[in-house]
Design an enzyme around this catalytic site. Structure first.
Site, PDB file in Angstrom:
ATOM      1  N   ASN A  95       0.822  -1.207   0.000  1.00  0.00           N
ATOM      2  CA  ASN A  95       0.000   0.000   0.000  1.00  0.00           C
ATOM      3  C   ASN A  95       0.861   1.266   0.000  1.00  0.00           C
ATOM      4  O   ASN A  95       1.897   1.304   0.649  1.00  0.00           O
ATOM      5  CB  ASN A  95      -0.943   0.004   1.206  1.00  0.00           C
ATOM      6  CG  ASN A  95      -1.855  -1.204   1.188  1.00  0.00           C
ATOM      7  OD1 ASN A  95      -2.019  -1.863   0.165  1.00  0.00           O
ATOM      8  ND2 ASN A  95      -2.419  -1.523   2.346  1.00  0.00           N
ATOM      9  N   HIS A 112       6.044  -0.615  -2.526  1.00  0.00           N
ATOM     10  CA  HIS A 112       5.519   0.059  -3.731  1.00  0.00           C
ATOM     11  C   HIS A 112       5.529   1.577  -3.594  1.00  0.00           C
ATOM     12  O   HIS A 112       4.872   2.287  -4.367  1.00  0.00           O
ATOM     13  CB  HIS A 112       4.100  -0.432  -4.048  1.00  0.00           C
ATOM     14  CG  HIS A 112       4.055  -1.847  -4.510  1.00  0.00           C
ATOM     15  ND1 HIS A 112       2.891  -2.590  -4.554  1.00  0.00           N
ATOM     16  CD2 HIS A 112       5.030  -2.697  -4.922  1.00  0.00           C
ATOM     17  CE1 HIS A 112       3.157  -3.810  -4.995  1.00  0.00           C
ATOM     18  NE2 HIS A 112       4.445  -3.902  -5.224  1.00  0.00           N
ATOM     19  N   CYS A 123      17.511  14.639  -9.846  1.00  0.00           N
ATOM     20  CA  CYS A 123      18.500  14.451  -8.769  1.00  0.00           C
ATOM     21  C   CYS A 123      18.177  13.264  -7.867  1.00  0.00           C
ATOM     22  O   CYS A 123      18.978  12.902  -7.013  1.00  0.00           O
ATOM     23  CB  CYS A 123      18.619  15.734  -7.938  1.00  0.00           C
ATOM     24  SG  CYS A 123      17.183  16.078  -6.909  1.00  0.00           S
ATOM     25  N   CYS A 142      16.947  20.427  -6.625  1.00  0.00           N
ATOM     26  CA  CYS A 142      17.840  20.759  -7.752  1.00  0.00           C
ATOM     27  C   CYS A 142      17.239  21.818  -8.670  1.00  0.00           C
ATOM     28  O   CYS A 142      17.915  22.288  -9.581  1.00  0.00           O
ATOM     29  CB  CYS A 142      18.189  19.502  -8.531  1.00  0.00           C
ATOM     30  SG  CYS A 142      16.815  18.851  -9.497  1.00  0.00           S
ATOM     31  N   THR A 180      -4.526  -9.160   0.409  1.00  0.00           N
ATOM     32  CA  THR A 180      -3.888  -9.033  -0.898  1.00  0.00           C
ATOM     33  C   THR A 180      -4.354 -10.160  -1.813  1.00  0.00           C
ATOM     34  O   THR A 180      -4.551 -11.286  -1.363  1.00  0.00           O
ATOM     35  CB  THR A 180      -2.345  -8.993  -0.798  1.00  0.00           C
ATOM     36  OG1 THR A 180      -1.780  -8.851  -2.100  1.00  0.00           O
ATOM     37  CG2 THR A 180      -1.772 -10.222  -0.106  1.00  0.00           C
ATOM     38  N   LEU A 206     -10.527 -11.347   2.688  1.00  0.00           N
ATOM     39  CA  LEU A 206     -11.996 -11.375   2.589  1.00  0.00           C
ATOM     40  C   LEU A 206     -12.424 -12.662   1.891  1.00  0.00           C
ATOM     41  O   LEU A 206     -13.429 -13.278   2.237  1.00  0.00           O
ATOM     42  CB  LEU A 206     -12.469 -10.153   1.786  1.00  0.00           C
ATOM     43  CG  LEU A 206     -13.938  -9.771   1.851  1.00  0.00           C
ATOM     44  CD1 LEU A 206     -14.347  -9.446   3.281  1.00  0.00           C
ATOM     45  CD2 LEU A 206     -14.219  -8.577   0.940  1.00  0.00           C
ATOM     46  N   ALA A 223     -10.932  -7.526   7.294  1.00  0.00           N
ATOM     47  CA  ALA A 223      -9.675  -7.322   8.041  1.00  0.00           C
ATOM     48  C   ALA A 223      -9.925  -6.694   9.409  1.00  0.00           C
ATOM     49  O   ALA A 223      -9.260  -7.047  10.386  1.00  0.00           O
ATOM     50  CB  ALA A 223      -8.736  -6.431   7.220  1.00  0.00           C
TER      51      ALA A 223
HETATM   52  N1  APR Z   1     -10.841  -7.103   4.477  1.00  0.00           N
HETATM   53  C1  APR Z   1      -9.920  -8.027   4.066  1.00  0.00           C
HETATM   54  N2  APR Z   1      -9.586  -8.224   2.764  1.00  0.00           N
HETATM   55  C2  APR Z   1     -10.250  -7.481   1.850  1.00  0.00           C
HETATM   56  C3  APR Z   1     -11.238  -6.508   2.209  1.00  0.00           C
HETATM   57  C4  APR Z   1     -11.520  -6.344   3.601  1.00  0.00           C
HETATM   58  N3  APR Z   1     -12.413  -5.462   4.031  1.00  0.00           N
HETATM   59  N4  APR Z   1     -11.717  -5.935   1.064  1.00  0.00           N
HETATM   60  C5  APR Z   1     -11.060  -6.534   0.032  1.00  0.00           C
HETATM   61  N5  APR Z   1     -10.185  -7.469   0.504  1.00  0.00           N
HETATM   62  C6  APR Z   1      -9.262  -8.331  -0.256  1.00  0.00           C
HETATM   63  C7  APR Z   1      -9.800  -8.801  -1.606  1.00  0.00           C
HETATM   64  O1  APR Z   1     -10.484 -10.016  -1.443  1.00  0.00           O
HETATM   65  C8  APR Z   1      -8.506  -8.980  -2.399  1.00  0.00           C
HETATM   66  O2  APR Z   1      -7.980 -10.298  -2.215  1.00  0.00           O
HETATM   67  O3  APR Z   1      -8.130  -7.552  -0.527  1.00  0.00           O
HETATM   68  C9  APR Z   1      -7.534  -7.986  -1.755  1.00  0.00           C
HETATM   69  C10 APR Z   1      -7.246  -6.753  -2.585  1.00  0.00           C
HETATM   70  O4  APR Z   1      -6.581  -7.157  -3.747  1.00  0.00           O
HETATM   71  P1  APR Z   1      -6.016  -6.065  -4.767  1.00  0.00           P
HETATM   72  O5  APR Z   1      -7.019  -5.025  -4.991  1.00  0.00           O
HETATM   73  O6  APR Z   1      -5.506  -6.822  -5.938  1.00  0.00           O
HETATM   74  O7  APR Z   1      -4.830  -5.361  -3.955  1.00  0.00           O
HETATM   75  P2  APR Z   1      -3.324  -5.812  -3.763  1.00  0.00           P
HETATM   76  O8  APR Z   1      -3.195  -7.297  -3.664  1.00  0.00           O
HETATM   77  O9  APR Z   1      -2.787  -5.024  -2.649  1.00  0.00           O
HETATM   78  O10 APR Z   1      -2.650  -5.309  -5.138  1.00  0.00           O
HETATM   79  C11 APR Z   1      -1.274  -5.461  -5.304  1.00  0.00           C
HETATM   80  O11 APR Z   1      -1.319  -4.254  -7.367  1.00  0.00           O
HETATM   81  O12 APR Z   1      -2.286  -2.575  -8.529  1.00  0.00           O
HETATM   82  C12 APR Z   1      -1.129  -2.955  -7.906  1.00  0.00           C
HETATM   83  O13 APR Z   1       0.538  -1.616  -6.909  1.00  0.00           O
HETATM   84  C13 APR Z   1      -0.788  -2.033  -6.757  1.00  0.00           C
HETATM   85  O14 APR Z   1       0.020  -2.604  -4.546  1.00  0.00           O
HETATM   86  C14 APR Z   1      -0.917  -2.936  -5.531  1.00  0.00           C
HETATM   87  C15 APR Z   1      -0.698  -4.312  -6.102  1.00  0.00           C
END
Ligand code: APR
Length: 237
Positions: A95, A112, A123, A142, A180, A206, A223
């Site tokens: 994040n 990230h 610079c 710079c 994630t 989730l 979460a």
């Molecule tokens: N609680 C727990 N998990 C949740 C919730 C919640 N309230 N809401 C959504 N999720 C879960 C979803 O089920 C999903 O698996 O969070 C995850 C979000 O996934 P992404 O949107 O793909 O996010 P992330 O995995 O952080 O993305 C990775 O991708 O776009 C690039 O650079 C960006 O850092 C990011 C990277």
């Protein structure tokens, strides 16, 4: 309680703080509404800096009004509890928000980058930046005009602090991924690396991530509920 815990967080940990996730099963994620190849690549920035900067300006303004949720506070609590017992938490986040820090986490690895920072392409200096970023802005260090970009890692770019992350994976007693989707590498490969080192792994999410099959254990739910319960078990267990 394991002594050295490695936690990887993603957009899901900040979803309940009002910050959108990128991908979800309902096609409502940020990348379902916006084209990442037009907004989150160095090529897009070179082609059309105004549009790219406006996209991050909107996200930065949104972040100013956001607040950490119970999941962020629970991870800050875990950091303190492990330190008090001579152990440690390695908190790596994908994040670009600062909600972990606002919840009290002291050590956060932003692999990230960070939305409240700007980087100069001339610079290389990195500075806190809380306002909108215009193509006309000059680097405060710079003086180069139009050389500032958000200090975030775009698609096709190398994530930050990878050596520190690899070291921490090797030293971990437990690996946990929170909120994630397991869709983006190299973060999505950390669980397999941890397993290769014989580290137990747990997914808190989730719903099942794309790499859910890599985890020994899984806890599904929001979460703000699952993370405080998990930390309570660990700290009081
Ligand atoms: N609680 C727990 N998990 C949740 C919730 C919640 N309230 N809401 C959504 N999720 C879960 C979803 O089920 C999903 O698996 O969070 C995850 C979000 O996934 P992404 O949107 O793909 O996010 P992330 O995995 O952080 O993305 C990775 O991708 O776009 C690039 O650079 C960006 O850092 C990011 C990277």
């Amino acid at each position: 309680m394991p002594k050295h815990i490695f936690v990887l967080t993603g957009a899901g940990v900040s979803a309940e703080s009002g910050l959108g996730t990128f991908r979800d099963k309902h096609g409502e994620g940020i990348w379902a509404r916006f084209d990442p190849m037009k907004l989150a690549t160095p090529e897009a920035f070179a082609r059309d800096p105004q549009t790219v900067l406006a996209f991050y300006d909107a996200r930065r303004r949104n972040l100013v009004n956001a607040k950490p949720n119970a999941a962020h506070f629970a991870l800050a609590r875990l950091e303190r509890a492990l330190a008090a017992r001579g152990g440690g938490l390695t908190l790596v986040t994908q994040n670009i928000d600062d909600l972990h820090e606002r919840a009290g986490s002291k050590e956060v690895i932003h692999m990230h980058g960070e939305l409240f920072k700007a980087r100069c392409l001339e610079c290389g200096s990195v500075r806190p930046w809380f306002d909108d970023l215009e193509p006309s802005h000059a680097c405060p260090d710079c003086g180069s005009p139009g050389s500032l970009r958000p200090h975030v890692v775009w698609f096709g770019e190398m994530p930050l602090r990878m050596d520190d992350i690899e070291d921490a994976l090797r030293r971990a007693d437990l690996f946990v991924a929170i909120g994630t989707s397991g869709a983006v590498y190299p973060a999505a490969a950390f669980v397999a690396e941890a397993r290769a080192y014989g580290v137990p792994t747990c997914e808190i999410n989730l719903e099942a991530a794309e790499n859910a099959y890599c985890f020994d254990e899984a806890r599904y739910g929001s979460a703000s509920e699952t993370v405080p319960a998990w930390v309570e078990e660990l700290v009081e267990g």
